[in-house]
Design a protein around this motif. Structure first.
Motif, mmCIF file in Angstrom:
data_model
loop_
_atom_site.group_PDB
_atom_site.id
_atom_site.type_symbol
_atom_site.label_atom_id
_atom_site.label_comp_id
_atom_site.label_asym_id
_atom_site.label_seq_id
_atom_site.Cartn_x
_atom_site.Cartn_y
_atom_site.Cartn_z
ATOM 1 N N GLU A 250 -9.101 -28.960 -24.226
ATOM 2 C CA GLU A 250 -10.367 -28.838 -23.504
ATOM 3 C C GLU A 250 -11.427 -29.782 -24.077
ATOM 4 O O GLU A 250 -11.425 -30.075 -25.277
ATOM 5 N N PRO A 251 -12.368 -30.195 -23.231
ATOM 6 C CA PRO A 251 -12.413 -29.996 -21.775
ATOM 7 C C PRO A 251 -11.368 -30.848 -21.076
ATOM 8 O O PRO A 251 -11.173 -32.009 -21.423
ATOM 9 N N ARG A 252 -10.708 -30.258 -20.112
ATOM 10 C CA ARG A 252 -9.651 -30.963 -19.385
ATOM 11 C C ARG A 252 -10.254 -31.840 -18.303
ATOM 12 O O ARG A 252 -11.374 -31.614 -17.845
ATOM 13 N N GLY A 253 -9.513 -32.837 -17.867
ATOM 14 C CA GLY A 253 -9.986 -33.719 -16.814
ATOM 15 C C GLY A 253 -9.038 -34.874 -16.603
ATOM 16 O O GLY A 253 -8.292 -35.272 -17.502
ATOM 17 N N ALA A 254 -9.086 -35.440 -15.391
ATOM 18 C CA ALA A 254 -8.211 -36.558 -15.055
ATOM 19 C C ALA A 254 -8.674 -37.824 -15.746
ATOM 20 O O ALA A 254 -9.865 -38.016 -16.004
ATOM 21 N N ARG A 255 -7.744 -38.703 -16.041
ATOM 22 C CA ARG A 255 -8.043 -40.002 -16.663
ATOM 23 C C ARG A 255 -8.198 -41.055 -15.569
ATOM 24 O O ARG A 255 -7.217 -41.421 -14.919
ATOM 25 N N LYS A 256 -9.420 -41.494 -15.352
ATOM 26 C CA LYS A 256 -9.650 -42.514 -14.345
ATOM 27 C C LYS A 256 -9.767 -43.874 -15.018
ATOM 28 O O LYS A 256 -10.217 -43.987 -16.158
ATOM 29 N N VAL A 261 -13.232 -41.532 -21.651
ATOM 30 C CA VAL A 261 -12.470 -40.301 -21.823
ATOM 31 C C VAL A 261 -12.655 -39.719 -23.220
ATOM 32 O O VAL A 261 -11.927 -38.815 -23.620
ATOM 33 N N LEU A 264 -13.242 -36.008 -23.305
ATOM 34 C CA LEU A 264 -12.234 -35.146 -22.687
ATOM 35 C C LEU A 264 -11.162 -34.759 -23.692
ATOM 36 O O LEU A 264 -10.872 -35.498 -24.633
ATOM 37 N N VAL A 268 -4.889 -33.327 -18.867
ATOM 38 C CA VAL A 268 -5.343 -34.156 -17.750
ATOM 39 C C VAL A 268 -5.471 -33.349 -16.464
ATOM 40 O O VAL A 268 -5.726 -33.912 -15.402
ATOM 41 N N ASP A 269 -5.276 -32.026 -16.554
ATOM 42 C CA ASP A 269 -5.434 -31.139 -15.399
ATOM 43 C C ASP A 269 -4.533 -31.552 -14.233
ATOM 44 O O ASP A 269 -4.942 -31.527 -13.071
ATOM 45 N N CYS A 270 -3.272 -31.909 -14.562
ATOM 46 C CA CYS A 270 -2.333 -32.347 -13.535
ATOM 47 C C CYS A 270 -1.694 -31.184 -12.786
ATOM 48 O O CYS A 270 -1.175 -31.354 -11.682
#
Length: 472
Positions: A250-256, A261, A264, A268-270
């Motif tokens: 955490e915090p989770r999130g996509a890698r753009k 990042v 984060l 990656v919240d996939c």
């Protein structure tokens, strides 16, 4: 633990009040196939347990089925051992061993039995494998179910269910083969001349296999299995459970691309961990009673971490203490061996050793003596008093044997019937035994006497049965 069945919905009442529904509408779970360390072990156990289940009824031992619970003859054959109804003690010992084994495995690493060897898990894995081969992967199955009914959809569905039914019927047939000799079942299959109970149990077990593994699946683990409800009392802070490392993820999130990042976590919240879960839970919400410890989410997450070049273990087997105190592998393993585990292990080993010793030293002979109620006592020629008994002599070994009968307990007591009894392999012979004593040998009333049954070829094979002699 989180309970996913609660479904909060707006309801009447003061502003902001929620009504908690007692039930949640069932949503079909489309499990995504996964490969990895734990998936490989899961299939090892699938193959192992099913090879054992489907193979044992075909094994031969001493010109008979090696494992057969013959209800008609009231004998249980386990390779070289023959058990009779009087040996129900061993069934109780087996249940105790199974219970302590379950306690031990649960205290060490949670629901290992559920994740790898439970029939519900095993058959669900097989049914899902068939489903994947016929209908395709997760996305293909979702698309197929949403598509209108057409020739292709009908063909795929009928093929899948036909294979499920064939597998279920073969499973039911194999189960009955443990209670009716398999060669008789095969002959009956050719002529379709099954008995009523055989047809019932084949269809009953096949129907439950088809329904549980084909349709209910995770609902059995979530709502029907009692182990899901009391597993928490077997856990402690050092029990290994599948855990999401929130501190790392955490915090989770996509890698753009070209995005910052640094703030984060590694997750990656996939959603892969949810898609591969056979019970449809999100392990990131913490340990839940629906989790069967199959390790599918670990394999799914590790595969994503490998693609991103990150270390594995975001989801892993660990304990509450190890996660809080940041134990390394050595520290984690050192906390597995603790008083509770030692106690379970010692008790389990002692019970197994005691059962093994009992089986190894058991006398291959049983004898039951029953008084003839029609003739309690009578005077016969010579003025002697006679009592009549029915004796059941059970030859537990698988070799023909002759036994000699004698009686003791009163002065002048003697047998007035055949003293030698011949039995076939694993045979139960019933003989009438007449016992006589002089009238002056004992006063009026009941007196203890003893029957001695000894194998003619081995004096060590003997039993000593107590009964009473009535003097009128």
């Amino acid at each position: 633990m989180n309970d996913n069945r609660e479904n909060s919905t707006p309801g009447p009442g003061p502003e902001g009040e929620k009504v908690v529904s007692l039930y949640e509408k069932h949503k079909k779970i489309y499990v995504r196939p996964v490969t990895g360390w734990w998936a490989t072990w899961r299939w090892v156990f699938v193959w192992g347990t099913q090879a054992l289940f489907y193979g044992l009824p075909w094994l031969q031992w001493n010109d008979r089925q090696a494992v057969l619970f013959h209800l008609v003859e009231r004998k249980f054959y386990l390779f070289g051992m023959v058990l009779w109804p009087q040996d129900v003690f061993y069934l109780a010992v087996l249940l105790i061993i199974s219970a302590y084994g379950l306690f031990l495995f649960s205290a060490v690493a949670g629901r290992l039995f559920c994740g790898y060897t439970c029939p519900q898990t095993v058959y669900t894995e097989i049914f899902m494998w068939i489903e994947n081969r016929i209908e395709g992967d997760r996305l293909a199955r979702i698309k197929l179910d949403k598509a209108p009914l057409n020739g292709r959809k009908l063909r795929l569905k009928l093929t899948k269910h036909a294979l499920w039914l064939l597998f279920s019927l073969w499973t039911g047939f194999t189960l009955v083969g443990y209670f009716t000799p398999m060669h008789e079942l095969v002959d009956n299959l050719v002529t379709f001349n099954f008995g009523g109970w055989e047809i019932f149990w084949i269809l009953f077990y096949a129907g439950f296999t088809y329904m549980m593994a084909g349709f209910m699946r995770e609902q059995v683990c979530k709502y029907m299995c009692p182990y899901a409800r009391f597993q928490s009392v077997m856990f402690d802070p050092d029990t290994l459970v599948i855990t999401y490392d929130a501190e790392r993820g955490e915090p989770r999130g996509a890698r753009k691309k070209d995005a910052d990042v640094s703030r984060l976590g590694d997750c990656v919240d996939c959603g892969i961990c949810v898609q591969v879960c056979p019970t449809g839970i999100d392990i990131r919400n913490g340990l839940q009673y629906e989790c069967i410890s199959c390790g599918a989410c670990i394999d799914g997450c590790d595969a994503v971490m490998d693609k991103l070049g990150m270390p594995r273990g975001l989801i892993r087997y660990t304990s509450e203490n190890a996660l809080a105190r940041k134990f390394d592998r050595t520290g984690l393993l050192s906390h597995i061996v603790r008083p509770r585990i030692i106690l379970y292990t010692v008790i389990l080993v002692l019970i197994v050793l005691a059962a093994a010793w009992s089986i190894a030293t058991r006398i291959p002979l049983r004898a039951d003596v029953i008084r003839d109620r029609a003739t309690l006592a009578r005077e016969v020629e010579g003025g002697k008093i006679e009592n009549v008994y029915t004796m059941k002599v059970m030859n537990v070994s698988e070799a023909p044997r002759a036994f000699l009968i004698s009686v003791t307990g009163l002065e002048g007591i003697e047998l007035a019937s055949e003293r030698r009894v011949e039995t076939g392999p694993a045979e139960n012979r019933e003989v009438t035994v007449n016992v006589r004593v002089p009238p002056e040998a004992a006063p009026k009333g009941s007196h203890k006497i003893f029957f001695n049954v000894v194998a003619e070829d081995d004096a060590q094979v003997a039993v000593h049965e107590k009964t009473t002699f009535l003097m009128p």
